[in-house]
Write an enzyme that holds these catalytic residues in place. Structure first.
Site, mmCIF file in Angstrom:
data_model
loop_
_atom_site.group_PDB
_atom_site.id
_atom_site.type_symbol
_atom_site.label_atom_id
_atom_site.label_comp_id
_atom_site.label_asym_id
_atom_site.label_seq_id
_atom_site.Cartn_x
_atom_site.Cartn_y
_atom_site.Cartn_z
ATOM 1 N N CYS A 187 2.718 12.257 3.311
ATOM 2 C CA CYS A 187 2.695 10.800 3.117
ATOM 3 C C CYS A 187 4.128 10.261 3.180
ATOM 4 C CB CYS A 187 2.059 10.445 1.790
ATOM 5 S SG CYS A 187 0.567 11.392 1.404
ATOM 6 N N CYS A 230 -5.344 12.630 8.152
ATOM 7 C CA CYS A 230 -5.934 11.872 7.041
ATOM 8 C C CYS A 230 -6.362 10.478 7.477
ATOM 9 C CB CYS A 230 -4.949 11.789 5.877
ATOM 10 S SG CYS A 230 -3.449 10.888 6.283
HETATM 11 FE FE1 FES Z 1 -2.271 10.981 4.455
HETATM 12 FE FE2 FES Z 1 -1.385 10.123 2.154
HETATM 13 S S1 FES Z 1 -3.137 11.365 2.476
HETATM 14 S S2 FES Z 1 -0.674 9.571 4.106
#
Ligand code: FES
Length: 141
Positions: free
Chosen positions: A104, A34
């Protein structure tokens, strides 16, 4: 995606945002998928108690909420207690996260661990169960 009220609260009003000058330990971790990045600063006293924790997170709302909660949870703990605060504990304290956001909370755990690792390295200490962080991104200030 449904977020708990606690996640929303820590996202809208995160605790411990910022940095600590001359911190005892600093950990920076990132998630390649991400692209989110978290940096955690810990101040640790002579008795190995974490007396302050701050963070900077360049990432999603859940990354901010989990950084906020993780830094809250480690404050006042010894380094041995802090190492036991898992991403699961952070999620529970936030009343849960949607499945796609579990990583996360892992980032928050890794950032705390990386900061503890940095502290141990600088002070010649060992915490049982603490492993060298996989990633340490130094280019972020
Ligand atoms: Fe990767 Fe939240 S989407 S840390």
């Amino acid at each position: 995606m449904e977020y708990s009220a606690k996640v929303m609260e820590h996202f809208m009003n995160p605790k411990n945002v910022g940095q600590i000058e001359n911190a005892s330990g600093i950990g920076t971790v990132g998630n390649a998928k991400c692209g989110d990045i978290m940096k955690v600063y810990l101040n640790i006293d002579n008795n190995d108690v974490i007396n302050d924790a701050k963070f900077k997170t360049f990432g999603c709302g859940a990354a901010i909420a989990t950084s906020s909660m993780a830094t809250e949870l480690v404050k006042g703990k010894t380094i041995q207690e802090a190492i036991k605060i898992t991403n699961k504990a952070v999620m529970e304290a936030l009343d849960g996260l949607p499945p796609v956001k579990v990583h996360c909370s892992c980032l928050a755990e890794e950032a705390i661990h990386a900061a503890l690792w940095d502290y141990c390295k600088k002070n010649d200490k060992v915490i049982e169960g603490l492993k060298e962080p996989v990633k340490d991104i130094h280019e972020i200030e």
